[in-house]
Design a protein around this motif. Structure first.
Motif, PDB file in Angstrom:
ATOM      1  N   PRO A 299       0.838  -1.209   0.000  1.00 23.45           N
ATOM      2  CA  PRO A 299       0.000   0.000   0.000  1.00 23.45           C
ATOM      3  C   PRO A 299       0.869   1.253   0.000  1.00 23.45           C
ATOM      4  O   PRO A 299       1.945   1.280   0.611  1.00 23.45           O
ATOM      5  N   VAL A 300       0.392   2.300  -0.650  1.00 24.47           N
ATOM      6  CA  VAL A 300       1.186   3.517  -0.782  1.00 24.47           C
ATOM      7  C   VAL A 300       1.498   4.141   0.575  1.00 24.47           C
ATOM      8  O   VAL A 300       2.570   4.728   0.757  1.00 24.47           O
ATOM      9  N   LYS A 301       0.594   3.998   1.529  1.00 26.51           N
ATOM     10  CA  LYS A 301       0.890   4.575   2.848  1.00 26.51           C
ATOM     11  C   LYS A 301       2.115   3.898   3.465  1.00 26.51           C
ATOM     12  O   LYS A 301       3.004   4.562   4.004  1.00 26.51           O
ATOM     13  N   SER A 302       2.174   2.572   3.388  1.00 27.49           N
ATOM     14  CA  SER A 302       3.343   1.857   3.906  1.00 27.49           C
ATOM     15  C   SER A 302       4.596   2.218   3.117  1.00 27.49           C
ATOM     16  O   SER A 302       5.692   2.333   3.683  1.00 27.49           O
TER      17      SER A 302
ATOM     18  N   GLY B 296      11.302  10.062   7.712  1.00 23.82           N
ATOM     19  CA  GLY B 296      10.556  11.017   8.518  1.00 23.82           C
ATOM     20  C   GLY B 296       9.088  11.174   8.234  1.00 23.82           C
ATOM     21  O   GLY B 296       8.439  12.024   8.840  1.00 23.82           O
ATOM     22  N   VAL B 297       8.526  10.370   7.326  1.00 25.01           N
ATOM     23  CA  VAL B 297       7.083  10.476   7.057  1.00 25.01           C
ATOM     24  C   VAL B 297       6.380   9.475   7.970  1.00 25.01           C
ATOM     25  O   VAL B 297       6.100   8.340   7.593  1.00 25.01           O
ATOM     26  N   GLY B 298       6.112   9.899   9.185  1.00 25.49           N
ATOM     27  CA  GLY B 298       5.452   9.044  10.164  1.00 25.49           C
ATOM     28  C   GLY B 298       3.963   8.962   9.920  1.00 25.49           C
ATOM     29  O   GLY B 298       3.414   9.531   8.969  1.00 25.49           O
ATOM     30  N   ASN B 299       3.283   8.264  10.806  1.00 21.66           N
ATOM     31  CA  ASN B 299       1.873   7.942  10.602  1.00 21.66           C
ATOM     32  C   ASN B 299       0.985   9.179  10.450  1.00 21.66           C
ATOM     33  O   ASN B 299       0.152   9.253   9.550  1.00 21.66           O
ATOM     34  N   ILE B 300       1.158  10.137  11.333  1.00 20.83           N
ATOM     35  CA  ILE B 300       0.310  11.332  11.284  1.00 20.83           C
ATOM     36  C   ILE B 300       0.441  12.029   9.941  1.00 20.83           C
ATOM     37  O   ILE B 300      -0.556  12.335   9.263  1.00 20.83           O
TER      38      ILE B 300
ATOM     39  N   ARG C 163      -7.390   0.202  10.309  1.00 26.15           N
ATOM     40  CA  ARG C 163      -6.067  -0.108  10.851  1.00 26.15           C
ATOM     41  C   ARG C 163      -5.201  -0.648   9.733  1.00 26.15           C
ATOM     42  O   ARG C 163      -5.597  -1.548   8.995  1.00 26.15           O
ATOM     43  N   MET C 164      -4.012  -0.089   9.591  1.00 19.32           N
ATOM     44  CA  MET C 164      -3.013  -0.595   8.650  1.00 19.32           C
ATOM     45  C   MET C 164      -1.712  -0.759   9.405  1.00 19.32           C
ATOM     46  O   MET C 164      -1.195   0.200   9.982  1.00 19.32           O
ATOM     47  N   ASN C 165      -1.195  -1.978   9.433  1.00 19.11           N
ATOM     48  CA  ASN C 165       0.021  -2.264  10.190  1.00 19.11           C
ATOM     49  C   ASN C 165      -0.096  -1.796  11.637  1.00 19.11           C
ATOM     50  O   ASN C 165       0.832  -1.216  12.195  1.00 19.11           O
TER      51      ASN C 165
END
Length: 270
Positions: free
Chosen positions: A154-157, A167-171, A256-258
């Protein structure tokens, strides 16, 4: 967990008090952090001049003539500038006392942070294989497009992988994907170059704004002056699952993802 904007805000807060100052004393009250604090760290640091305080990803570099102290804030750590001789409190594990009388104090309730010594920071195993800084010229849409080819993740992961960009954390991943109009579960390898241009720009804009505002207010995070960040007031999706989208008024979805909260707009993001 402090993310890149919080770490950069910390760097900006402590640097003016530290740079050019001689370390007169080092007190390690509890060296049992994520990795043990080197036993000879106080001996190495006493008498040395702090030449600069830099950041790489979520790591802070305290640069001296003989090497570098690599500091990570972990899940709950903070660095505070103490100017009033306040006594240490619980979880105040390390103090650097400077010739000016200022103390740089490290607090870490969960002890997932680190203080490590290295003579060459760039080649340290924690640093050597990191991706580019998101605010640097090296980070752009073509880079994301090239690295994503063939990726089923997934692109978010994908954008949270420190080998791709640091540095691209969850928020901030949640926020940037919303600004770029990209669904967080879309496969990284199925996204066009044009959309990666927009995503790279959204990442830069989101992180830059958070740094200017002092970071996002988290339960454990305070700036070096003890004041919390306030970027949380500007969050568009993170922490707003079930609320109305600020762009189209649709109900924001939360999944929820990961094992991380992921919030998106089912209409604005595809």
């Amino acid at each position: 967990m402090p993310e890149l904007p919080e770490v950069e805000t910390t760097r900006q807060g402590i640097a003016p008090h530290c740079e050019g100052q001689t370390i007169t004393d080092v007190v390690v009250r509890n060296g049992r952090l994520r990795w043990p604090v080197p036993e000879d760290l106080p001996e190495r640091l006493r008498g040395q001049i702090i030449r600069s305080v830099d950041r790489r990803a979520k790591y802070l570099f305290i640069n001296l003539d003989g090497g570098t102290v690599i500091v990570h804030l972990g899940m709950s750590g903070s660095l505070r500038v103490i100017i009033d001789n306040a006594p240490p409190q619980s979880h105040d594990h390390i103090d650097l006392t400077l010739a000016s009388g200022v103390t740089l104090r490290f607090n870490d309730p969960r002890r997932f942070g680190c203080w490590l010594w290295t003579e060459t920071a760039a080649s340290h195993p924690l640093i050597a294989n990191l991706g580019p800084e998101p605010l640097s010229p090296e980070f752009n849409g073509p880079l994301l497009f090239r690295l994503s080819r063939g990726k089923q993740t997934p692109v978010k992961s994908f954008i949270m992988d420190n080998h791709v960009v640091v540095g691209v954390g969850n928020i901030y991943a949640n926020e940037a994907l919303f600004k770029a109009g990209i669904h967080p579960k879309r496969k990284a390898g199925r996204i066009s170059l044009d959309r990666y241009h927009r995503l790279a720009e959204a990442i830069r804009e989101t992180l830059s704004a958070a740094i200017l505002m002092g970071g996002t207010t988290l339960r454990d995070f305070v700036n070096s002056d003890g004041k919390p960040g306030y970027f949380a007031q500007s969050l568009l999706v993170y922490g707003r699952g079930g609320e109305a989208c600020k762009e189209c008024a649709a109900t924001l979805k939360e999944i929820r993802m990961n094992n991380r909260s992921t919030v998106y707009c089912p209409k604005c993001q595809r």
